[in-house]
Design an enzyme around this catalytic site. Structure first.
Site, PDB file in Angstrom:
ATOM      1  CG  ASN A  12      -1.731   1.244   1.369  1.00  0.00           C
ATOM      2  OD1 ASN A  12      -1.821   2.028   0.434  1.00  0.00           O
ATOM      3  ND2 ASN A  12      -2.338   1.436   2.531  1.00  0.00           N
ATOM      4  CD1 TRP A  13       3.660   0.888  -2.524  1.00  0.00           C
ATOM      5  CD2 TRP A  13       3.621   1.704  -4.598  1.00  0.00           C
ATOM      6  NE1 TRP A  13       4.333   0.004  -3.326  1.00  0.00           N
ATOM      7  CE2 TRP A  13       4.323   0.483  -4.609  1.00  0.00           C
ATOM      8  CE3 TRP A  13       3.474   2.397  -5.801  1.00  0.00           C
ATOM      9  CZ2 TRP A  13       4.873  -0.061  -5.777  1.00  0.00           C
ATOM     10  CZ3 TRP A  13       4.018   1.861  -6.967  1.00  0.00           C
ATOM     11  CH2 TRP A  13       4.709   0.653  -6.953  1.00  0.00           C
ATOM     12  CE  LYS A  14       0.132   3.358   4.689  1.00  0.00           C
ATOM     13  NZ  LYS A  14      -0.080   3.476   6.111  1.00  0.00           N
ATOM     14  CG  HIS A  98      -5.964   1.843   5.064  1.00  0.00           C
ATOM     15  ND1 HIS A  98      -5.504   2.764   5.975  1.00  0.00           N
ATOM     16  CD2 HIS A  98      -4.947   0.969   4.869  1.00  0.00           C
ATOM     17  CE1 HIS A  98      -4.260   2.456   6.301  1.00  0.00           C
ATOM     18  NE2 HIS A  98      -3.898   1.373   5.654  1.00  0.00           N
ATOM     19  CD  GLU A 100      -3.042   5.428   6.651  1.00  0.00           C
ATOM     20  OE1 GLU A 100      -3.059   5.482   5.413  1.00  0.00           O
ATOM     21  OE2 GLU A 100      -2.088   4.938   7.300  1.00  0.00           O
ATOM     22  CD  GLU A 170      -3.967  -2.812   7.177  1.00  0.00           C
ATOM     23  OE1 GLU A 170      -2.826  -3.054   6.778  1.00  0.00           O
ATOM     24  OE2 GLU A 170      -4.575  -1.765   6.913  1.00  0.00           O
ATOM     25  N   GLY A 176       1.857   1.991  10.719  1.00  0.00           N
ATOM     26  CA  GLY A 176       2.812   3.083  10.599  1.00  0.00           C
ATOM     27  C   GLY A 176       3.485   3.459  11.910  1.00  0.00           C
ATOM     28  CB  SER A 216       4.530  -2.053  12.145  1.00  0.00           C
ATOM     29  OG  SER A 216       4.142  -0.708  12.335  1.00  0.00           O
ATOM     30  N   GLY A 237       2.510  -1.359   4.322  1.00  0.00           N
ATOM     31  CA  GLY A 237       2.561   0.066   4.028  1.00  0.00           C
ATOM     32  C   GLY A 237       3.986   0.532   3.841  1.00  0.00           C
ATOM     33  N   GLY A 238       4.542   1.164   4.879  1.00  0.00           N
ATOM     34  CA  GLY A 238       5.865   1.789   4.786  1.00  0.00           C
ATOM     35  C   GLY A 238       6.938   0.910   4.160  1.00  0.00           C
TER      36      GLY A 238
HETATM   37  C1  PEP Z   1      -1.085  -0.066   5.840  1.00  0.00           C
HETATM   38  O1  PEP Z   1      -1.043   1.066   5.439  1.00  0.00           O
HETATM   39  O2  PEP Z   1      -2.012  -0.802   5.495  1.00  0.00           O
HETATM   40  C2  PEP Z   1      -0.031  -0.526   6.734  1.00  0.00           C
HETATM   41  C3  PEP Z   1      -0.143  -1.726   7.236  1.00  0.00           C
HETATM   42  O3  PEP Z   1       1.002   0.342   6.963  1.00  0.00           O
HETATM   43  P1  PEP Z   1       2.398  -0.008   7.707  1.00  0.00           P
HETATM   44  O4  PEP Z   1       2.893  -1.299   7.129  1.00  0.00           O
HETATM   45  O5  PEP Z   1       3.289   1.148   7.395  1.00  0.00           O
HETATM   46  O6  PEP Z   1       2.098  -0.131   9.158  1.00  0.00           O
END
Ligand code: PEP
Length: 258
Positions: A12-14, A98, A100, A170, A176, A216, A237-238
């Site tokens: 997920n490049w957000k 999500h 966010e 999640e 994040g 994470s 994500g990150g």
């Molecule tokens: C996400 O955005 O779905 C996510 C899991 O982010 P991260 O891996 O950065 O926690």
């Protein structure tokens, strides 16, 4: 990871990356995973880069996920993007609900449900995100919250629709933050999601449904998480913005990897 379900990983490049940067990262991901035969991998660029990235990846094996969609097909909905438009752009998946979007944009379970059903009608696979906040976990409400989100998102779906769905557990406090769920915490939530799916849709439909973990995920924690029987991959994500980390996550998740 239970036998019978191919592990699935989605980056997920957000809100990151120009078209050129997204193309470069997508190309690196494709080249990295091209020889892996036992896993499915998708990347989720911003809307502006979807078409270019999908074109670049059209020969496979990596597929493309959008990060949201609307439920209507067309009309006076300024700023929205329909599932059919995502298919037209080359997407195979769409991330929905999500945290966010829920926290920053007020998205509710009913909207996630409308979006998921519209996505399925258009031929997309929705990746439906559910997960509790830290306050909910501390109050002992994790399972209730996750089940409420699941029930809301899957309302009015049958087992045929479930075949097209991926669930992403999640925990909001893990996204994040660098603080991932422990295997025990993830295992409990994933097992509950699977049992709720069984109760609702029956064993065969529930057992083929991918339930992936997000929050994470890093190369050094994926092995323990992916060893859990009900964890079928990860939404990353990150760490998906760095091709080496993403590749290491994908490869270290596999039982044969060293
Ligand atoms: C996400 O955005 O779905 C996510 C899991 O982010 P991260 O891996 O950065 O926690």
């Amino acid at each position: 990871m239970a036998s019978g379900r191919r592990p699935f990983f989605c980056g997920n490049w957000k809100l990151n990356g120009s078209i050129a940067e997204s193309l470069a990262l997508a190309t690196d991901v494709r080249n990295g995973v091209a020889t892996l035969r036992d896993v499915d991998v998708a990347v989720g660029p911003s809307f502006t880069a979807l078409y270019a990235v999908a074109k670049r990846l059209e020969d496979g094996p990596v597929t493309v996920a959008a990060q949201d969609c609307f439920w209507e097909e067309k009309g006076a909905f300024t700023g929205e993007v329909s599932p059919a438009q995502l298919v037209d752009a080359g997407c195979k998946h769409v991330i929905l609900g999500h945290s966010e979007r829920r926290q920053l944009f007020g998205e509710l379970d009913a909207a996630v449900n409308l979006k998921a059903r519209a996505a399925i009608r258009a031929g997309l696979t929705p990746i439906i995100c559910v997960g509790e906040t830290l306050a909910e976990r501390d109050a002992g409400e994790t399972i209730g919250r996750v089940q409420a989100q699941l029930d809301g998102a899957l309302a009015d779906m049958d087992d045929t629709a479930l075949e097209r769905v991926v669930i992403a557990y999640e925990p909001v406090w893990a996204i994040g933050t660098g603080r991932n769920a422990t295997p025990a915490q993830a295992g409990e939530a994933h097992a509950h999601i699977r049992s709720r799916l069984r109760q609702w849709f029956g064993g065969p439909a529930a057992d083929q449904c991918h339930v992936i973990y997000g929050g994470s995920v890093k190369p050094d924690n994926i092995r323990d998480l992916s060893a859990l029987p009900d964890v079928d991959g990860a939404l990353v994500g990150g760490a998906s913005l760095d091709v080496r980390s993403f590749f290491d996550i994908v490869t270290r998740s596999r039982p044969a990897a060293v």
